[in-house]
Design a protein around this motif. Sequence first.
Motif, PDB file in Angstrom:
ATOM      1  N   TYR A 109       9.451  14.090  -5.941  1.00 18.79           N
ATOM      2  CA  TYR A 109       9.516  12.734  -5.397  1.00 18.79           C
ATOM      3  C   TYR A 109      10.341  11.780  -6.258  1.00 18.79           C
ATOM      4  O   TYR A 109      10.923  10.828  -5.730  1.00 18.79           O
ATOM      5  N   HIS A 110      10.383  12.013  -7.563  1.00 19.15           N
ATOM      6  CA  HIS A 110      11.012  11.042  -8.474  1.00 19.15           C
ATOM      7  C   HIS A 110      12.326  11.529  -9.077  1.00 19.15           C
ATOM      8  O   HIS A 110      12.899  10.828  -9.908  1.00 19.15           O
ATOM      9  N   GLN A 111      12.817  12.694  -8.691  1.00 19.42           N
ATOM     10  CA  GLN A 111      14.025  13.234  -9.304  1.00 19.42           C
ATOM     11  C   GLN A 111      15.225  12.291  -9.149  1.00 19.42           C
ATOM     12  O   GLN A 111      15.334  11.589  -8.138  1.00 19.42           O
ATOM     13  N   GLU A 168      13.803  21.474   5.575  1.00 20.49           N
ATOM     14  CA  GLU A 168      15.244  21.494   5.790  1.00 20.49           C
ATOM     15  C   GLU A 168      15.935  20.620   4.764  1.00 20.49           C
ATOM     16  O   GLU A 168      17.029  20.932   4.300  1.00 20.49           O
ATOM     17  N   GLN A 169      15.312  19.515   4.381  1.00 19.11           N
ATOM     18  CA  GLN A 169      15.861  18.606   3.386  1.00 19.11           C
ATOM     19  C   GLN A 169      14.719  17.969   2.614  1.00 19.11           C
ATOM     20  O   GLN A 169      13.572  17.964   3.077  1.00 19.11           O
ATOM     21  N   ILE A 170      15.018  17.426   1.444  1.00 15.41           N
ATOM     22  CA  ILE A 170      13.972  16.882   0.579  1.00 15.41           C
ATOM     23  C   ILE A 170      13.278  15.693   1.232  1.00 15.41           C
ATOM     24  O   ILE A 170      12.115  15.399   0.946  1.00 15.41           O
ATOM     25  N   GLN A 171      13.979  15.002   2.141  1.00 16.00           N
ATOM     26  CA  GLN A 171      13.386  13.851   2.819  1.00 16.00           C
ATOM     27  C   GLN A 171      12.263  14.246   3.771  1.00 16.00           C
ATOM     28  O   GLN A 171      11.541  13.387   4.278  1.00 16.00           O
ATOM     29  N   ASP A 172      12.089  15.563   4.022  1.00 13.73           N
ATOM     30  CA  ASP A 172      11.003  16.031   4.881  1.00 13.73           C
ATOM     31  C   ASP A 172       9.663  16.093   4.149  1.00 13.73           C
ATOM     32  O   ASP A 172       8.640  16.424   4.763  1.00 13.73           O
ATOM     33  N   LEU A 173       9.645  15.809   2.852  1.00 11.89           N
ATOM     34  CA  LEU A 173       8.378  15.756   2.127  1.00 11.89           C
ATOM     35  C   LEU A 173       7.461  14.726   2.777  1.00 11.89           C
ATOM     36  O   LEU A 173       7.925  13.700   3.284  1.00 11.89           O
ATOM     37  N   PRO A 174       6.150  14.976   2.802  1.00 10.86           N
ATOM     38  CA  PRO A 174       5.227  14.030   3.449  1.00 10.86           C
ATOM     39  C   PRO A 174       5.287  12.643   2.826  1.00 10.86           C
ATOM     40  O   PRO A 174       5.394  12.497   1.604  1.00 10.86           O
ATOM     41  N   GLY A 175       5.226  11.623   3.678  1.00 12.65           N
ATOM     42  CA  GLY A 175       5.254  10.247   3.219  1.00 12.65           C
ATOM     43  C   GLY A 175       3.864   9.697   2.975  1.00 12.65           C
ATOM     44  O   GLY A 175       2.861  10.427   2.985  1.00 12.65           O
ATOM     45  N   LEU A 176       3.793   8.388   2.799  1.00 16.40           N
ATOM     46  CA  LEU A 176       2.533   7.728   2.451  1.00 16.40           C
ATOM     47  C   LEU A 176       1.468   7.942   3.519  1.00 16.40           C
ATOM     48  O   LEU A 176       0.337   8.327   3.216  1.00 16.40           O
ATOM     49  N   SER A 177       1.808   7.702   4.784  1.00 19.97           N
ATOM     50  CA  SER A 177       0.816   7.832   5.859  1.00 19.97           C
ATOM     51  C   SER A 177       0.341   9.275   6.010  1.00 19.97           C
ATOM     52  O   SER A 177      -0.842   9.527   6.266  1.00 19.97           O
ATOM     53  N   GLU A 178       1.244  10.239   5.833  1.00 17.47           N
ATOM     54  CA  GLU A 178       0.874  11.647   5.970  1.00 17.47           C
ATOM     55  C   GLU A 178      -0.057  12.075   4.836  1.00 17.47           C
ATOM     56  O   GLU A 178      -1.015  12.829   5.054  1.00 17.47           O
ATOM     57  N   ASN A 188      -7.780   3.150  -0.131  1.00 20.72           N
ATOM     58  CA  ASN A 188      -7.768   1.816  -0.754  1.00 20.72           C
ATOM     59  C   ASN A 188      -6.807   1.808  -1.931  1.00 20.72           C
ATOM     60  O   ASN A 188      -7.200   1.878  -3.096  1.00 20.72           O
ATOM     61  N   LEU A 189      -5.520   1.763  -1.606  1.00 20.62           N
ATOM     62  CA  LEU A 189      -4.494   1.764  -2.646  1.00 20.62           C
ATOM     63  C   LEU A 189      -4.246   0.343  -3.143  1.00 20.62           C
ATOM     64  O   LEU A 189      -4.463  -0.628  -2.405  1.00 20.62           O
ATOM     65  N   PRO A 190      -3.808   0.201  -4.386  1.00 20.96           N
ATOM     66  CA  PRO A 190      -3.547  -1.143  -4.925  1.00 20.96           C
ATOM     67  C   PRO A 190      -2.437  -1.842  -4.148  1.00 20.96           C
ATOM     68  O   PRO A 190      -1.544  -1.179  -3.599  1.00 20.96           O
ATOM     69  N   PRO A 191      -2.450  -3.161  -4.087  1.00 20.06           N
ATOM     70  CA  PRO A 191      -1.396  -3.908  -3.383  1.00 20.06           C
ATOM     71  C   PRO A 191      -0.019  -3.606  -3.956  1.00 20.06           C
ATOM     72  O   PRO A 191       0.161  -3.458  -5.164  1.00 20.06           O
ATOM     73  N   GLY A 192       0.944  -3.477  -3.078  1.00 25.28           N
ATOM     74  CA  GLY A 192       2.311  -3.202  -3.515  1.00 25.28           C
ATOM     75  C   GLY A 192       2.605  -1.748  -3.795  1.00 25.28           C
ATOM     76  O   GLY A 192       3.717  -1.412  -4.197  1.00 25.28           O
ATOM     77  N   PHE A 193       1.619  -0.856  -3.581  1.00 28.83           N
ATOM     78  CA  PHE A 193       1.852   0.568  -3.827  1.00 28.83           C
ATOM     79  C   PHE A 193       2.868   1.100  -2.816  1.00 28.83           C
ATOM     80  O   PHE A 193       2.777   0.835  -1.618  1.00 28.83           O
ATOM     81  N   ALA A 194       3.836   1.849  -3.291  1.00 33.27           N
ATOM     82  CA  ALA A 194       4.867   2.407  -2.413  1.00 33.27           C
ATOM     83  C   ALA A 194       5.263   3.796  -2.891  1.00 33.27           C
ATOM     84  O   ALA A 194       5.194   4.101  -4.079  1.00 33.27           O
ATOM     85  N   MET A 195       5.665   4.632  -1.938  1.00 33.06           N
ATOM     86  CA  MET A 195       6.134   5.983  -2.257  1.00 33.06           C
ATOM     87  C   MET A 195       7.643   5.952  -2.471  1.00 33.06           C
ATOM     88  O   MET A 195       8.362   5.260  -1.761  1.00 33.06           O
ATOM     89  N   PRO A 196       8.133   6.690  -3.469  1.00 38.50           N
ATOM     90  CA  PRO A 196       9.594   6.753  -3.656  1.00 38.50           C
ATOM     91  C   PRO A 196      10.253   7.547  -2.535  1.00 38.50           C
ATOM     92  O   PRO A 196       9.618   8.386  -1.890  1.00 38.50           O
ATOM     93  N   ASN A 197      11.510   7.268  -2.302  1.00 33.81           N
ATOM     94  CA  ASN A 197      12.289   8.037  -1.325  1.00 33.81           C
ATOM     95  C   ASN A 197      12.960   9.194  -2.061  1.00 33.81           C
ATOM     96  O   ASN A 197      13.903   8.975  -2.829  1.00 33.81           O
ATOM     97  N   PRO A 198      12.476  10.426  -1.876  1.00 35.15           N
ATOM     98  CA  PRO A 198      13.033  11.554  -2.641  1.00 35.15           C
ATOM     99  C   PRO A 198      14.503  11.787  -2.322  1.00 35.15           C
ATOM    100  O   PRO A 198      14.938  11.651  -1.176  1.00 35.15           O
ATOM    101  N   ASP A 199      15.261  12.146  -3.337  1.00 32.46           N
ATOM    102  CA  ASP A 199      16.697  12.376  -3.189  1.00 32.46           C
ATOM    103  C   ASP A 199      17.118  13.490  -4.144  1.00 32.46           C
ATOM    104  O   ASP A 199      16.987  13.344  -5.358  1.00 32.46           O
ATOM    105  N   ASP A 200      17.593  14.609  -3.591  1.00 34.22           N
ATOM    106  CA  ASP A 200      18.007  15.738  -4.429  1.00 34.22           C
ATOM    107  C   ASP A 200      19.519  15.928  -4.433  1.00 34.22           C
ATOM    108  O   ASP A 200      20.021  17.037  -4.603  1.00 34.22           O
ATOM    109  N   ALA A 201      20.257  14.825  -4.233  1.00 36.05           N
ATOM    110  CA  ALA A 201      21.722  14.909  -4.245  1.00 36.05           C
ATOM    111  C   ALA A 201      22.198  15.565  -5.541  1.00 36.05           C
ATOM    112  O   ALA A 201      21.742  15.201  -6.628  1.00 36.05           O
TER     113      ALA A 201
END
Length: 241
Positions: A109-111, A168-178, A188-201
């Motif tokens: 997720y953080h690469q 098929e691509q790294i963007q297919d990794l499950p997101g926050l809702s999944e 009950n996640l802290p306010p402002g919590f967000a998932m990174p957008n994975p990128d394996d370029a």
Amino acid sequence: MLPLPSNVMALPSADRREKLRIIEALLFAAPEPLKEAELAKHFGEGEDVKALLEELQGLYAGRGVNVVRVAGKWAFRTADDLSFLLERQAVQQRRLSRAALETLAIIAYHQPVTRAEIEEIRGVSTSKGTIDVLLETGWIKLRGRRRAPGRPVTYGTTEYFLEHFGFEQIQDLPGLSELKGAGLLDSNLPPGFAMPNPDDAPDLREDETPLEEEPLGEGEDDEPLGAGDTEEQEGSAGEKA
């Protein structure tokens, strides 16, 4: 003018069936997934190989094996609903420690990410043994070095990671809702919590430099194992198949 006989009218589709047979044979015999460009070498210039693959994919949709696209390549795979039949013959159990799974998820997720950054996200020390196990599986790779003091190595995922997990691509990794729906994240996640957008370029970022042909002993991976590494050393012992 009399209409053409039915067998003459069928010639174009017969030619297309032959092309589908060629694609089918190439995918069946290949030891690994094939790119469209590799398949196109067996046809004339301008052939729409992607359309042939999609047609073949439709023909195999209801069969025991399917034509699937993984990591931007094409291959035959056992139908998902029948995979349980081959578990004893084809599935190789590989136990990874919790530390290795957490480290793999952070890298995905953080690469590109360094060992120090992995430790900061996890909140605990990460042993070199855990990283080594993931490198041995072929799921992660050394990308480059961070433009920072000590020039630490950066890590990212590989094409084999996508193939193994069926993405098929790294963007297919499950997101926050999944992840929430699967119970892997607290609702009950802290306010402002967000998932990174994975990128394996594959291209190095502005804050990365290429790896030189030198031992990986002058950066972060040369650090001696500390007391915080004990738990992960124990876990890595059972991670090899």
